[in-house]
Motif scaffolding. Structure first.
Motif, PDB file in Angstrom:
ATOM      1  N   SER A 200      37.819  41.376  36.188  1.00  0.00           N
ATOM      2  CA  SER A 200      37.923  39.962  35.856  1.00  0.00           C
ATOM      3  C   SER A 200      39.335  39.511  36.165  1.00  0.00           C
ATOM      4  O   SER A 200      40.221  40.322  36.384  1.00  0.00           O
ATOM      5  CB  SER A 200      37.577  39.716  34.382  1.00  0.00           C
ATOM      6  N   GLY A 201      39.542  38.207  36.192  1.00  0.00           N
ATOM      7  CA  GLY A 201      40.888  37.708  36.440  1.00  0.00           C
ATOM      8  C   GLY A 201      40.891  36.291  36.959  1.00  0.00           C
ATOM      9  O   GLY A 201      39.857  35.634  37.056  1.00  0.00           O
ATOM     10  N   ASN A 202      42.061  35.837  37.304  1.00  0.00           N
ATOM     11  CA  ASN A 202      42.265  34.515  37.867  1.00  0.00           C
ATOM     12  C   ASN A 202      42.853  34.718  39.253  1.00  0.00           C
ATOM     13  O   ASN A 202      43.915  35.311  39.398  1.00  0.00           O
ATOM     14  CB  ASN A 202      43.225  33.703  36.981  1.00  0.00           C
ATOM     15  N   PHE A 203      42.144  34.272  40.272  1.00  0.00           N
ATOM     16  CA  PHE A 203      42.534  34.534  41.644  1.00  0.00           C
ATOM     17  C   PHE A 203      42.989  33.244  42.324  1.00  0.00           C
ATOM     18  O   PHE A 203      42.297  32.228  42.270  1.00  0.00           O
ATOM     19  CB  PHE A 203      41.361  35.131  42.419  1.00  0.00           C
TER      20      PHE A 203
ATOM     21  N   PRO B 162      30.052  37.237  40.456  1.00  0.00           N
ATOM     22  CA  PRO B 162      29.462  36.330  39.479  1.00  0.00           C
ATOM     23  C   PRO B 162      29.805  34.882  39.812  1.00  0.00           C
ATOM     24  O   PRO B 162      30.420  34.592  40.833  1.00  0.00           O
ATOM     25  CB  PRO B 162      30.162  36.751  38.185  1.00  0.00           C
ATOM     26  N   SER B 163      29.467  34.004  38.888  1.00  0.00           N
ATOM     27  CA  SER B 163      29.883  32.611  39.011  1.00  0.00           C
ATOM     28  C   SER B 163      31.398  32.557  38.964  1.00  0.00           C
ATOM     29  O   SER B 163      32.015  33.087  38.052  1.00  0.00           O
ATOM     30  CB  SER B 163      29.291  31.800  37.856  1.00  0.00           C
ATOM     31  N   MET B 164      31.988  31.968  39.980  1.00  0.00           N
ATOM     32  CA  MET B 164      33.445  31.828  40.046  1.00  0.00           C
ATOM     33  C   MET B 164      33.745  30.347  40.175  1.00  0.00           C
ATOM     34  O   MET B 164      33.311  29.699  41.114  1.00  0.00           O
ATOM     35  CB  MET B 164      34.008  32.588  41.251  1.00  0.00           C
ATOM     36  N   THR B 165      34.439  29.808  39.217  1.00  0.00           N
ATOM     37  CA  THR B 165      34.782  28.397  39.257  1.00  0.00           C
ATOM     38  C   THR B 165      36.105  28.216  39.978  1.00  0.00           C
ATOM     39  O   THR B 165      36.912  29.128  40.042  1.00  0.00           O
ATOM     40  CB  THR B 165      34.902  27.826  37.842  1.00  0.00           C
ATOM     41  N   GLY B 166      36.336  27.064  40.529  1.00  0.00           N
ATOM     42  CA  GLY B 166      37.613  26.803  41.177  1.00  0.00           C
ATOM     43  C   GLY B 166      37.474  25.762  42.265  1.00  0.00           C
ATOM     44  O   GLY B 166      36.444  25.118  42.414  1.00  0.00           O
TER      45      GLY B 166
ATOM     46  N   ILE C 120      33.458  25.443  43.821  1.00  0.00           N
ATOM     47  CA  ILE C 120      33.162  26.651  44.582  1.00  0.00           C
ATOM     48  C   ILE C 120      32.452  27.626  43.654  1.00  0.00           C
ATOM     49  O   ILE C 120      32.884  27.851  42.529  1.00  0.00           O
ATOM     50  CB  ILE C 120      34.457  27.272  45.145  1.00  0.00           C
ATOM     51  N   ASN C 121      31.347  28.218  44.113  1.00  0.00           N
ATOM     52  CA  ASN C 121      30.569  29.116  43.266  1.00  0.00           C
ATOM     53  C   ASN C 121      29.996  30.248  44.114  1.00  0.00           C
ATOM     54  O   ASN C 121      29.239  30.001  45.039  1.00  0.00           O
ATOM     55  CB  ASN C 121      29.451  28.341  42.583  1.00  0.00           C
TER      56      ASN C 121
END
Length: 146
Positions: free
Chosen positions: A43-46, A105-109, A134-135
């Motif tokens: 997990s994380g923030n990319f 997974p679902s990635m928001t941004g 973006i998903n």
């Protein structure tokens, strides 16, 4: 009293070596039976940047569109819904191979483009653009040797 302290110190120093003597490697089937050990989760923030994306029309001279200062921001993957990495079996061309399966997974941004230029790199920007929502939900990337 000194002999007891020496014996205790010796026991404490040698304990990690004795514990390591019993370690054995485990295959995937055995590892899967151990709770929480069937794969890994990430997990994380990319965030990322791309210097420029350029499209050039080769039918004319100096005919290109250049998008500069491209930024991907806030692609968040939560601990509750992480990227997963597992080993899977697949049949390819009649052969069974092991693959690394990376589940996204679902990635928001979002993504922004700071400048859009037509023609040369020194041309004035005609604006900018942003892409939201973006998903990557449900995507799987598989990796194997050949």
């Amino acid at each position: 009293m000194t002999l007891k302290k020496l014996a205790l110190a010796t026991a404490l120093v040698t304990a990690p070596f004795m514990a390591q003597a019993e370690l054995q490697s485990m295959d995937d089937a055995t590892l899967s039976a151990v709770t929480g050990q069937a794969g890994i989760s990430i997990s994380g923030n990319f965030n990322g940047t791309v210097g420029a994306v350029v499209y050039t029309d080769t039918d004319c001279t100096n005919c290109s569109i250049r998008m500069e200062n491209v930024q991907l921001t806030g692609l968040n993957v939560t601990d509750a819904n992480p990227i997963t990495v597992d080993v899977v079996e697949a049949t390819i061309g009649g052969n069974t191979v092991n693959q690394i399966a990376i589940g996204l997974p679902s990635m928001t941004g979002g993504m922004t483009v700071g400048a859009i230029k037509v023609g040369s790199t020194s041309a004035a920007s005609i604006g900018s653009v942003g892409i939201e929502g973006i998903n990557f939900a449900g995507s799987t990337v598989k990796v194997w040797g050949h």
